[in-house]
Design an enzyme around this catalytic site. Sequence first.
Site, PDB file in Angstrom:
ATOM      1  N   TYR A 221       0.837  -1.189   0.000  1.00 39.86           N
ATOM      2  CA  TYR A 221       0.000   0.000   0.000  1.00 39.86           C
ATOM      3  C   TYR A 221       0.877   1.246   0.000  1.00 39.86           C
ATOM      4  O   TYR A 221       1.543   1.532   0.997  1.00 39.86           O
ATOM      5  CB  TYR A 221      -0.901   0.006   1.255  1.00 39.86           C
TER       6      TYR A 221
ATOM      7  N   LYS B 207      -0.909  -8.104  -2.755  1.00 39.88           N
ATOM      8  CA  LYS B 207      -2.280  -7.662  -2.517  1.00 39.88           C
ATOM      9  C   LYS B 207      -2.263  -6.149  -2.665  1.00 39.88           C
ATOM     10  O   LYS B 207      -1.571  -5.452  -1.911  1.00 39.88           O
ATOM     11  CB  LYS B 207      -2.699  -8.083  -1.112  1.00 39.88           C
TER      12      LYS B 207
HETATM   13  P1  FBP Z   1     -10.803  -5.357   3.416  1.00 39.72           P
HETATM   14  O1  FBP Z   1     -11.309  -6.225   2.283  1.00 39.72           O
HETATM   15  O2  FBP Z   1     -11.740  -5.356   4.575  1.00 39.72           O
HETATM   16  O3  FBP Z   1     -10.448  -3.970   2.914  1.00 39.72           O
HETATM   17  O4  FBP Z   1      -9.468  -6.015   3.949  1.00 39.72           O
HETATM   18  C1  FBP Z   1      -8.283  -5.942   3.243  1.00 39.72           C
HETATM   19  C2  FBP Z   1      -7.155  -5.367   4.085  1.00 39.72           C
HETATM   20  O5  FBP Z   1      -5.936  -5.424   3.400  1.00 39.72           O
HETATM   21  C3  FBP Z   1      -6.990  -6.018   5.443  1.00 39.72           C
HETATM   22  O6  FBP Z   1      -6.205  -7.153   5.400  1.00 39.72           O
HETATM   23  C4  FBP Z   1      -6.434  -4.896   6.256  1.00 39.72           C
HETATM   24  O7  FBP Z   1      -6.783  -4.962   7.584  1.00 39.72           O
HETATM   25  C5  FBP Z   1      -7.049  -3.689   5.670  1.00 39.72           C
HETATM   26  O8  FBP Z   1      -7.427  -4.001   4.349  1.00 39.72           O
HETATM   27  C6  FBP Z   1      -6.122  -2.510   5.709  1.00 39.72           C
HETATM   28  O9  FBP Z   1      -6.790  -1.392   5.266  1.00 39.72           O
HETATM   29  P2  FBP Z   1      -6.189   0.058   5.335  1.00 39.72           P
HETATM   30  O10 FBP Z   1      -4.785  -0.040   5.839  1.00 39.72           O
HETATM   31  O11 FBP Z   1      -6.284   0.582   3.952  1.00 39.72           O
HETATM   32  O12 FBP Z   1      -7.074   0.803   6.258  1.00 39.72           O
END
Ligand code: FBP
Length: 250
Positions: free
Chosen positions: A144, A175
């Site tokens: 991310y 992911k």
């Molecule tokens: P979701 O499908 O609920 O978005 O989950 C995916 C995920 O990667 C989780 O594993 C993680 O907790 C969350 O999203 C992190 O989201 P962010 O850091 O964007 O708030």
Amino acid sequence: MVSLNKITTKGKALYLAYDQGLEHGPEMEFNDFNVDPLYVIDIAKRGKYNGIVFQKGIAEKYNKEIKKSKIPLILKLNGRTKLVKGEPLSAQLATVKEAVSLGAKAVGFTIYLGSKYEEQMFEEFANIQREAHEKKLPVIAWIYPRGKAIKNDISRENLAYSARTALEIGADMAKIKYGGKKDDLKWAVKSGGRCKIVIAGGIKKSEKDFLNDVKDIMDSGVIGLAIGRNVWKSKDPLGITKKVKKIIWK
Ligand code: FBP
């Protein structure tokens, strides 16, 4: 190359993510039902997911039920809360050795690309990747782009950069998020090369909007999704699972 056979079906995958209790907090994400890990294990089991993502504590305390469900455990090795402000860092909380002893079939690790702490996360990832591959365990990188340097985390450039980084640092799967543009995602998938791409679900949407996204996502060449909130926050988690699976394995 490490085999993804244990966590894919015919080359495709659907994972259930449940680390949001740590990442976002119970108040924001949970109700009386989905606050209970057993509720989510049951969804994974009945929905026949390709894997369920937990942090170490849940994987330890609910290990009996996870094993009984026969759903592959994907152990998340780092995490953070939403409480800390400033540059994001996901701290390592578990090791590959612990993942193996808990019966994990893959490990997951978050990297905030572009963060001031990117280097630290890269170093930890490198060690984890090495050890996991020695043990033939696939590594999934949650990539991310985030932090002061990142203007738009879901831009075409940043999505492709995420996928490419995952390939180059040795992740077997990345992911990443979906920015709403099919063409951008196609470019990201291409940039990821032999590193497979799965997409995170994001905040809970209407079923119709979510399923439309899933269609576009699957048209872009990814192998599947790793989703949480749009499933276990749904009034009908197994119903939506069935619909998502129909799109993935069409
Ligand atoms: P979701 O499908 O609920 O978005 O989950 C995916 C995920 O990667 C989780 O594993 C993680 O907790 C969350 O999203 C992190 O989201 P962010 O850091 O964007 O708030």
